[in-house]
Enzyme design. Structure first.
Site, PDB file in Angstrom:
ATOM      1  N   GLN A  39      -6.450  -1.146   5.257  1.00 15.04           N
ATOM      2  CA  GLN A  39      -7.079  -1.780   6.421  1.00 15.04           C
ATOM      3  C   GLN A  39      -8.519  -2.214   6.137  1.00 15.04           C
ATOM      4  O   GLN A  39      -9.158  -2.814   7.008  1.00 15.04           O
ATOM      5  CB  GLN A  39      -7.085  -0.802   7.613  1.00 15.04           C
ATOM      6  CG  GLN A  39      -5.713  -0.367   8.071  1.00 15.04           C
ATOM      7  CD  GLN A  39      -4.951  -1.472   8.825  1.00 15.04           C
ATOM      8  OE1 GLN A  39      -5.523  -2.479   9.225  1.00 15.04           O
ATOM      9  NE2 GLN A  39      -3.668  -1.274   8.990  1.00 15.04           N
ATOM     10  N   THR A  65       9.848  -7.232 -12.550  1.00 15.56           N
ATOM     11  CA  THR A  65       9.305  -8.590 -12.672  1.00 15.56           C
ATOM     12  C   THR A  65       8.185  -8.811 -11.662  1.00 15.56           C
ATOM     13  O   THR A  65       8.327  -8.494 -10.484  1.00 15.56           O
ATOM     14  CB  THR A  65      10.435  -9.625 -12.436  1.00 15.56           C
ATOM     15  OG1 THR A  65      11.432  -9.400 -13.426  1.00 15.56           O
ATOM     16  CG2 THR A  65       9.915 -11.046 -12.534  1.00 15.56           C
ATOM     17  N   HIS A 104      -0.431  -7.971   3.171  1.00 17.66           N
ATOM     18  CA  HIS A 104      -0.152  -8.505   4.513  1.00 17.66           C
ATOM     19  C   HIS A 104      -1.118  -8.015   5.581  1.00 17.66           C
ATOM     20  O   HIS A 104      -0.982  -8.391   6.744  1.00 17.66           O
ATOM     21  CB  HIS A 104       1.296  -8.228   4.915  1.00 17.66           C
ATOM     22  CG  HIS A 104       1.627  -6.809   5.240  1.00 17.66           C
ATOM     23  ND1 HIS A 104       1.773  -6.370   6.526  1.00 17.66           N
ATOM     24  CD2 HIS A 104       1.853  -5.737   4.454  1.00 17.66           C
ATOM     25  CE1 HIS A 104       2.104  -5.085   6.522  1.00 17.66           C
ATOM     26  NE2 HIS A 104       2.143  -4.670   5.271  1.00 17.66           N
ATOM     27  N   ALA A 110       0.815  -1.221   0.000  1.00 13.37           N
ATOM     28  CA  ALA A 110       0.000   0.000   0.000  1.00 13.37           C
ATOM     29  C   ALA A 110       0.847   1.269   0.000  1.00 13.37           C
ATOM     30  O   ALA A 110       0.432   2.291  -0.538  1.00 13.37           O
ATOM     31  CB  ALA A 110      -0.931  -0.003   1.213  1.00 13.37           C
ATOM     32  N   THR A 111       2.040   1.217   0.577  1.00 19.42           N
ATOM     33  CA  THR A 111       2.905   2.408   0.548  1.00 19.42           C
ATOM     34  C   THR A 111       3.199   2.789  -0.898  1.00 19.42           C
ATOM     35  O   THR A 111       3.038   3.949  -1.301  1.00 19.42           O
ATOM     36  CB  THR A 111       4.234   2.131   1.300  1.00 19.42           C
ATOM     37  OG1 THR A 111       3.926   1.794   2.643  1.00 19.42           O
ATOM     38  CG2 THR A 111       5.145   3.341   1.263  1.00 19.42           C
ATOM     39  N   CYS A 131       2.540   4.322  15.050  1.00 18.81           N
ATOM     40  CA  CYS A 131       2.023   4.215  13.684  1.00 18.81           C
ATOM     41  C   CYS A 131       3.143   3.889  12.727  1.00 18.81           C
ATOM     42  O   CYS A 131       2.941   3.371  11.661  1.00 18.81           O
ATOM     43  CB  CYS A 131       1.271   5.465  13.277  1.00 18.81           C
ATOM     44  SG  CYS A 131       2.270   6.683  12.486  1.00 18.81           S
TER      45      CYS A 131
HETATM   46  C1  PLP Z   1      -3.745   2.568   6.238  1.00 18.96           C
HETATM   47  C2  PLP Z   1      -2.416   2.054   5.813  1.00 18.96           C
HETATM   48  N1  PLP Z   1      -1.860   2.498   4.681  1.00 18.96           N
HETATM   49  C3  PLP Z   1      -0.685   2.055   4.244  1.00 18.96           C
HETATM   50  C4  PLP Z   1       0.037   1.108   4.943  1.00 18.96           C
HETATM   51  C5  PLP Z   1       1.346   0.605   4.402  1.00 18.96           C
HETATM   52  O1  PLP Z   1       1.117  -0.622   3.772  1.00 18.96           O
HETATM   53  P1  PLP Z   1       2.311  -1.545   3.246  1.00 18.96           P
HETATM   54  O2  PLP Z   1       2.948  -2.129   4.456  1.00 18.96           O
HETATM   55  O3  PLP Z   1       1.623  -2.557   2.385  1.00 18.96           O
HETATM   56  O4  PLP Z   1       3.228  -0.681   2.448  1.00 18.96           O
HETATM   57  C6  PLP Z   1      -0.501   0.606   6.140  1.00 18.96           C
HETATM   58  C7  PLP Z   1       0.242  -0.373   6.959  1.00 18.96           C
HETATM   59  O5  PLP Z   1       0.975  -0.017   7.855  1.00 18.96           O
HETATM   60  C8  PLP Z   1      -1.752   1.092   6.579  1.00 18.96           C
HETATM   61  O6  PLP Z   1      -2.297   0.654   7.711  1.00 18.96           O
END
Ligand code: PLP
Length: 402
Positions: free
Chosen positions: A186, A249, A208, A78-79, A335
């Site tokens: 989430q 990849t 994850h 997600a990042t 966080c």
């Molecule tokens: C709301 C939210 N966004 C983004 C992330 C980051 O996700 P990832 O670990 O898949 O990069 C998290 C996890 O910590 C999250 O809770």
């Protein structure tokens, strides 16, 4: 089964979740006897890998209500999805002075790229939230102007679990012709979520957080909106994978695992949500029995069923967590490991420093049992009571290594 070891009750599922054995079973042979590079177009090993990826893409598109599988772009999590959505949309826009709207309680993976854009000359509006953690859709409407490229509002908060009013925000963004991005790390598999119904243009998913593997995610990128196509500038260049949006990849086994994880989470969502909400109620009662003046942070009902964020007045979270060697939870401020200090989310609710310092985040999960809730609730309440009574904290048997 908590999976966290014989003595540790794992109640930190907002941080990460164990891979479901049913997901592991799908992935395992794909690392070994059924390996392959989905971009190898000259032989059957490559075709086989490509087929796995394309089936997964279809399953994920279907689960998100996306229809067209070509809207699913695989990323590392997600990042990366948030960065690609925000930096990508603004850099691809032709506006002279682009404007971005977001909310104070977003994850750093949204707020930080927004700050980077701001440092580069983009106008940024960070909207406040009410004391229940919710953003007012009227404030979003009021912030949008002719230069607004994208509005980014998370579906579910990672600390307090509150669910933002995405449906209303989606409607007003569509009316104003502005892109809507949502960080749903989430939320996917935990609450009903349909990109069409919500009018989302960009949506970030993380493997994850839903019993899939770490290191895989999705950015949903709408292909068509009223004749308009979401245009994104890629963040990285190379082999031109994922329609040029994300070269590199494809991690085929992780992709298959993510698809299976989403499929399972969706199929079991209602039943599992009800089970978790019941367990959370039980935990709340256990905690209240020991700490009668405890307080909930965030909206009391409009939140993820597995989330509980509470302040235990007089018991500082830092001391509580170091006394609780056998229960894995986090403080309101945890966080990001790189960012100590009071939680920006709890601050945005307008809570006092004292209340923030006494707040803990608890995230129940798929393998959490009623027995674990009784034990964890009892232990948290017991240590909190000791701290409130000013008893010296117990010696740390781990020698302080956590
Ligand atoms: C709301 C939210 N966004 C983004 C992330 C980051 O996700 P990832 O670990 O898949 O990069 C998290 C996890 O910590 C999250 O809770």
């Amino acid at each position: 089964m908590s999976g966290a070891g014989p003595h540790v009750l794992y109640l930190d599922h907002h941080a990460t979740t164990p891979v479901d054995p049913r997901v592991m079973a799908v992935m395992e042979p794909l690392f070994t006897e059924r390996f392959g590079n989905a971009a190898s177009h000259t032989h059957p090993i490559g075709w086989r890998a490509e087929a796995v990826v394309e089936v997964a893409r279809e399953q994920i598109a279907e689960a998100l209500g996306a229809g067209d599988p070509r809207t699913i772009v695989f990323t590392s999590g997600a990042t990366e999805s948030n960065n690609l959505a925000l930096l990508g949309a603004v850099r691809a826009s032709r506006r002279e002075r682009p404007h971005v709207v977001t909310v104070a309680t977003e994850h750093p993976a949204v707020l930080d790229p927004c700050r980077v854009l701001e440092a580069g000359g983009v106008r940024l509006t960070v909207l406040p939230v009410a004391d229940d953690g919710l953003v007012d859709p009227a404030a979003v409407a009021g912030a949008i102007d002719d230069d607004t490229v994208v509005v980014s509002v998370m579906a579910a908060n990672n600390e307090i679990g509150v669910l933002q009013p995405l449906d209303e925000i989606g409607r007003l963004c569509a009316e104003r012709g502005v892109l809507l991005h949502s960080d749903a790390a989430q939320a996917v598999g935990k609450i009903p979520l349909d990109v069409e119904e919500l009018g989302l243009d960009l949506l970030s998913v993380s493997g994850h957080k839903l019993y899939g593997p770490q290191g895989i995610g999705v950015l949903y990128v709408r292909r068509q909106k009223g004749g308009k196509r979401v245009r994104l500038e890629p963040l990285q260049y190379g082999g031109g994978h994922e329609w040029g949006l994300r070269s590199g990849t494809l991690p085929m086994p992780l992709i298959a695992g993510l698809a299976r994880a989403i499929e399972l989470a969706q199929a079991e969502r209602e039943e599992e949500g009800a089970r978790l909400a019941k367990l959370r109620e039980l935990l709340w009662m256990e905690l209240r029995a020991g700490v009668p003046d405890l307080l909930v942070n965030g909206h009391p009902t409009r939140r993820l069923p597995a989330n509980l964020n509470v302040a235990l007045p007089g018991a500082r979270a830092e001391a509580l967590l170091s006394a609780l060697h056998d229960v894995a939870i986090s403080s309101g401020s945890a966080c990001s490991s790189a960012r100590p200090g009071p939680s920006h989310v709890l601050r945005a609710l307008g809570l006092s420093d004292e209340r923030i310092a006494c707040s803990i985040r608890i995230g129940l999960g798929r393998f959490t049992t009623e027995d674990e809730i009784h034990r964890a609730g009892g232990r948290i309440a017991e240590e909190a009571r000791k701290l409130r009574e000013g008893a010296p904290p117990p010696a740390d048997p781990s020698g302080g290594v956590r």
